[in-house]
Design a protein around this motif. Structure first.
Motif, mmCIF file in Angstrom:
data_model
loop_
_atom_site.group_PDB
_atom_site.id
_atom_site.type_symbol
_atom_site.label_atom_id
_atom_site.label_comp_id
_atom_site.label_asym_id
_atom_site.label_seq_id
_atom_site.Cartn_x
_atom_site.Cartn_y
_atom_site.Cartn_z
ATOM 1 N N LEU A 176 30.154 -18.574 118.381
ATOM 2 C CA LEU A 176 29.905 -19.299 117.805
ATOM 3 C C LEU A 176 28.763 -18.582 116.891
ATOM 4 C CD1 LEU A 176 28.849 -22.694 119.841
ATOM 5 C CD2 LEU A 176 29.789 -22.368 117.335
ATOM 6 N N ALA A 177 27.953 -17.535 118.002
ATOM 7 C CA ALA A 177 27.692 -16.336 117.284
ATOM 8 C C ALA A 177 28.027 -15.379 116.465
ATOM 9 C CB ALA A 177 27.245 -16.098 118.500
ATOM 10 N N LYS A 178 29.164 -15.238 116.810
ATOM 11 C CA LYS A 178 30.239 -14.525 115.446
ATOM 12 C C LYS A 178 29.992 -13.220 116.127
ATOM 13 C CE LYS A 178 30.028 -17.631 111.334
ATOM 14 N NZ LYS A 178 31.419 -17.742 111.053
ATOM 15 N N LEU A 179 29.709 -13.003 117.691
ATOM 16 C CA LEU A 179 29.573 -11.902 118.453
ATOM 17 C C LEU A 179 31.241 -11.376 118.505
ATOM 18 C CD1 LEU A 179 26.889 -12.443 120.335
ATOM 19 C CD2 LEU A 179 26.630 -11.054 118.432
ATOM 20 N N GLU A 180 31.387 -9.676 118.780
ATOM 21 C CA GLU A 180 32.581 -9.021 119.816
ATOM 22 C C GLU A 180 31.715 -8.661 120.742
ATOM 23 O OE1 GLU A 180 34.623 -7.088 116.330
ATOM 24 O OE2 GLU A 180 34.917 -8.469 114.961
ATOM 25 N N LEU A 181 31.801 -9.396 121.500
ATOM 26 C CA LEU A 181 31.782 -8.406 122.853
ATOM 27 C C LEU A 181 32.285 -7.674 123.494
ATOM 28 C CD1 LEU A 181 29.259 -11.636 124.183
ATOM 29 C CD2 LEU A 181 28.833 -9.480 122.620
ATOM 30 N N SER A 182 31.952 -6.945 124.107
ATOM 31 C CA SER A 182 32.903 -6.095 124.680
ATOM 32 C C SER A 182 33.088 -6.198 126.286
ATOM 33 C CB SER A 182 32.702 -4.094 125.181
ATOM 34 O OG SER A 182 31.031 -4.236 126.018
ATOM 35 N N ASP A 183 33.642 -6.278 127.416
ATOM 36 C CA ASP A 183 34.441 -6.835 128.348
ATOM 37 C C ASP A 183 32.671 -6.605 129.323
ATOM 38 O OD1 ASP A 183 36.455 -7.149 128.107
ATOM 39 O OD2 ASP A 183 37.770 -5.771 129.342
ATOM 40 N N ALA A 184 31.845 -5.127 129.396
ATOM 41 C CA ALA A 184 31.085 -4.777 130.525
ATOM 42 C C ALA A 184 29.681 -5.658 129.789
ATOM 43 C CB ALA A 184 30.474 -3.565 129.853
ATOM 44 N N GLU A 185 29.714 -6.058 127.908
ATOM 45 C CA GLU A 185 28.740 -7.129 127.401
ATOM 46 C C GLU A 185 28.729 -8.674 128.087
ATOM 47 O OE1 GLU A 185 27.670 -4.949 123.600
ATOM 48 O OE2 GLU A 185 29.309 -6.041 123.163
ATOM 49 N N LYS A 186 30.211 -8.707 128.200
ATOM 50 C CA LYS A 186 30.862 -9.925 128.820
ATOM 51 C C LYS A 186 29.505 -10.339 129.710
ATOM 52 C CE LYS A 186 34.826 -10.599 125.548
ATOM 53 N NZ LYS A 186 35.970 -10.707 125.417
ATOM 54 N N GLU A 187 30.171 -9.646 130.666
ATOM 55 C CA GLU A 187 29.493 -9.900 132.599
ATOM 56 C C GLU A 187 28.456 -9.874 132.314
ATOM 57 O OE1 GLU A 187 31.650 -10.553 134.982
ATOM 58 O OE2 GLU A 187 32.747 -10.504 133.533
ATOM 59 N N GLN A 188 27.585 -8.596 131.023
ATOM 60 C CA GLN A 188 26.301 -9.374 131.631
ATOM 61 C C GLN A 188 25.895 -10.102 130.547
ATOM 62 O OE1 GLN A 188 24.262 -6.703 133.046
ATOM 63 N NE2 GLN A 188 21.858 -8.837 132.095
ATOM 64 N N ALA A 189 26.018 -10.769 129.931
ATOM 65 C CA ALA A 189 26.061 -12.465 129.083
ATOM 66 C C ALA A 189 26.284 -12.844 129.494
ATOM 67 C CB ALA A 189 26.783 -12.321 127.655
ATOM 68 N N LYS A 190 26.594 -13.384 131.415
ATOM 69 C CA LYS A 190 27.533 -14.102 132.009
ATOM 70 C C LYS A 190 26.726 -14.003 132.754
ATOM 71 C CE LYS A 190 31.223 -14.499 133.889
ATOM 72 N NZ LYS A 190 32.724 -13.624 134.188
ATOM 73 N N LYS A 191 25.800 -13.001 133.641
ATOM 74 C CA LYS A 191 24.336 -12.689 133.949
ATOM 75 C C LYS A 191 23.413 -12.933 133.786
ATOM 76 C CE LYS A 191 26.844 -8.645 136.792
ATOM 77 N NZ LYS A 191 26.196 -7.515 137.169
ATOM 78 N N ASP A 192 22.775 -12.837 132.450
ATOM 79 C CA ASP A 192 21.623 -13.562 131.818
ATOM 80 C C ASP A 192 21.675 -14.898 131.635
ATOM 81 O OD1 ASP A 192 20.852 -10.653 131.611
ATOM 82 O OD2 ASP A 192 21.256 -10.627 129.798
#
Length: 97
Positions: free
Chosen positions: A16-32
């Motif tokens: 939806l946000a048109k973002l390409e997240l790395s695995d580390a960024e995905k984990e950080q986004a989940k925590k946030d």
């Protein structure tokens, strides 16, 4: 942390946000996102009975003034400055044939 965000949710939000997240960024986004939802749950525990709903933190008043005509119809004064006049309007050269 009671709110656990799934990998599918992070993928969907990334699309939806048109973002390409790395695995580390995905984990950080989940925590946030989990932290944000936990904070919202904490706010929902507050007793808000008797608190009037508001749309803004500060008192907002209409800052616009009334539209009042102060100079009235001054067509004759304005047209006195026109190089040419026709039927109470400015006469301008023809620009399109």
């Amino acid at each position: 942390m009671a709110n656990i965000i799934s990998d599918e949710t992070i993928e969907y939000v990334g699309i939806l946000a048109k973002l390409e997240l790395s695995d580390a960024e995905k984990e950080q986004a989940k925590k946030d996102m989990g932290s944000m939802l936990d904070y919202i749950d904490k706010l929902n525990e507050l007793d808000t009975t008797g608190v009037e709903p508001m749309s803004h933190v500060f008192p907002v008043h209409n800052v616009f003034r009334e539209d009042v005509i102060v100079n009235g119809d001054q067509r004759d004064i304005v047209l006195a400055n026109a190089p040419e006049e026709k039927e109470g309007c400015f006469k301008v050269p023809k620009t399109v044939e």
